[in-house]
Design an enzyme around this catalytic site. Structure first.
Site, PDB file in Angstrom:
ATOM      1  N   HIS A 142       0.871  -1.181   0.000  1.00  0.00           N
ATOM      2  CA  HIS A 142       0.000   0.000   0.000  1.00  0.00           C
ATOM      3  C   HIS A 142       0.911   1.236   0.000  1.00  0.00           C
ATOM      4  O   HIS A 142       2.030   1.169   0.516  1.00  0.00           O
ATOM      5  CB  HIS A 142      -0.837  -0.054   1.285  1.00  0.00           C
ATOM      6  CG  HIS A 142      -1.908   0.970   1.399  1.00  0.00           C
ATOM      7  ND1 HIS A 142      -1.669   2.256   1.819  1.00  0.00           N
ATOM      8  CD2 HIS A 142      -3.238   0.897   1.171  1.00  0.00           C
ATOM      9  CE1 HIS A 142      -2.814   2.927   1.858  1.00  0.00           C
ATOM     10  NE2 HIS A 142      -3.783   2.120   1.458  1.00  0.00           N
ATOM     11  N   LYS A 166     -10.430  -0.455  10.766  1.00  0.00           N
ATOM     12  CA  LYS A 166     -10.650  -1.648   9.928  1.00  0.00           C
ATOM     13  C   LYS A 166     -11.045  -2.853  10.762  1.00  0.00           C
ATOM     14  O   LYS A 166     -11.206  -3.947  10.245  1.00  0.00           O
ATOM     15  CB  LYS A 166      -9.379  -1.965   9.134  1.00  0.00           C
ATOM     16  CG  LYS A 166      -9.031  -0.918   8.065  1.00  0.00           C
ATOM     17  CD  LYS A 166      -7.923  -1.427   7.185  1.00  0.00           C
ATOM     18  CE  LYS A 166      -7.212  -0.330   6.429  1.00  0.00           C
ATOM     19  NZ  LYS A 166      -7.990   0.256   5.341  1.00  0.00           N
TER      20      LYS A 166
END
Ligand code: 7TS
Length: 415
Positions: A124, A227
């Site tokens: 990422h 998350k």
């Protein structure tokens, strides 16, 4: 057979009984951010309603309560990842912030001109750019380990890059695009053999499976509350205690200091020496409630449910004509988390997501903040991704697959 009672779990998530575009919300974007159970919403509300106060400052009752609740959430987080102590858990904003803290506080003084830093092709942006900027500042070299079959870290190439003796190795435990779970334990062991410090990006693994920092032996682990059912704006940098002791924090002031004169300052003990200024108290408290919720269900059960949904979705998607799936296939299901990226012949990912949205189905389309992976490895401008969590059901996957047929009709694919 799923080992968790999804219908019961869904009742804890008020948003899941809302309608979007007149249709019941089908939320398949938990890799971006998860939904929140009532216990988390209540924990944050209760703090504001009944004991809102700063931590560590007051000796009055509600401040003692908020200090205890904030610290307790760190104890829960430490237990979740099998860390030695809450002292090794630094609260920050999110995974991105955690990686930046490690880069700026730990790696900045370590990295010198000509040194190597190693990442992988599936990172990422949050686990690329902090290292890229550090390398640029120091005249160091940022290497990346290649992928095999556009899915797995090529271990031969990983070893070859380790031969360059990187001082820092940073890689994701699970890819947010491919779903691949990396063998963090073996990769960490190899990196240690070459003398590197290892940072593991746990943004997509800690929410979905048991992650044990002692067994993996990583030096740092970064993850985000939002998350994993908790509030946004709070995340964790775990670090091995002896490393954290040695580091001088990059951001200084306020509560992270034990004593100050006009000439010098002495840092507070761990983990507070890394938490400058008033922290996200309500976030920490909500995060604690999220961890309690996850532990109440059980991380192994959550993982099993994830596997069941992922296996089912891979099978259903592979039956749709014109769908190209990315990441490990059904035969490598055990090496996956429940984030599935795909493309459809003749359809732009944004158009797919837009048609699904008209059916109340939330999926994400784009480069998913992994542009080098999506653009250079998968050679796509964007991909569509569905991702699952403990509150998702197979019926929702069926609805999404049915909606893909609607995409074909709307876009006149195959007409
Ligand atoms: N690392 C990985 C592997 C991620 O998936 C993400 C977020 C981050 C780091 C950054 O996390 P943050 O909490 O600091 O934002 N991934 C995604 C995603 O896939 N869609 O939205 C955010």
């Amino acid at each position: 057979m799923t080992s968790i009672d999804v219908d019961k779990i869904r009742m804890d998530f008020p948003i899941l009984s809302t309608k979007q575009n007149g249709k019941p919300l089908v939320y398949l974007d938990s890799a971006s951010t998860s939904q929140k159970p009532l216990s988390v919403i209540e924990a944050v509300g209760d703090y504001y309603r009944t004991y809102n106060s700063n931590i560590h400052r007051g000796i009055y009752k509600i401040s003692v309560k908020s200090t205890e609740a904030y610290q307790r959430s760190k104890e829960l987080a430490a237990k979740l990842i099998n860390a030695d102590s809450y002292e090794d858990m630094i609260y920050c904003r999110n995974t991105t912030d955690a990686i930046n803290i490690a880069a700026l506080s730990y790696a900045e003084p370590l990295i010198e001109k000509g040194d190597h830093i190693l990442i992988t092709e599936m990172e990422h942006h949050s686990n690329i750019v902090p290292w890229m900027m550090l390398a640029r500042r120091k005249g160091a070299i940022l290497d990346h380990s290649r992928l095999l079959d556009k899915s797995f870290v090529d271990m031969e190439d990983f070893r070859a890059k380790l031969e360059l003796k990187p001082k820092m190795v940073a890689f994701t435990h699970a890819s947010n695009v491919l779903g691949t779970i990396n063998d963090a334990k073996s990769m960490t062991k190899m990196a240690h053999e070459y003398g590197a410090t290892v940072l593991l990006d746990g943004a997509q693994s800690v929410p979905h499976m048991k992650v044990d920092v002692k067994s993996i032996d990583c030096d740092f682990l970064a993850f985000s509350s939002h998350k994993m059912l908790g509030p946004s704006g709070i995340g964790i940098l775990y670090g091995k205690g002896d490393l954290l002791e040695k580091i001088t924090p990059a951001i200084v002031g306020s509560d992270m200091i034990r004593s100050v004169t006009f000439e010098s300052a002495e840092w507070n003990e761990l983990p507070w020496k890394f938490e400058s200024g008033t922290p996200n108290i309500e976030g920490g408290i909500g995060f604690g409630a999220a961890i309690e919720y996850l532990e109440g269900i059980g991380m192994d059960s959550i993982r099993n449910h994830d596997l069941e949904l992922t296996g089912y979705a891979l099978k259903r998607l592979s039956e749709v004509d014109g769908i190209r799936l990315y990441g490990p296939g059904e035969k490598d299901l055990s090496k996956r988390v429940g984030a599935i990226s795909f493309g459809m012949e003749g359809a732009h990912p944004h158009d797919i997501a837009t048609v699904l949205d008209s059916e109340g189905i939330a999926v994400r389309a784009g480069h998913h903040c992994a542009m080098p992976l999506v653009n250079s490895v998968l050679k796509q401008p964007a991909v569509t991704r569905m991702s699952f969590y403990l509150y998702n059901k197979k019926e929702e996957i069926d609805l999404a697959v049915d909606a893909l047929e609607k995409v074909k009709k709307v876009l006149r694919i195959g007409a």
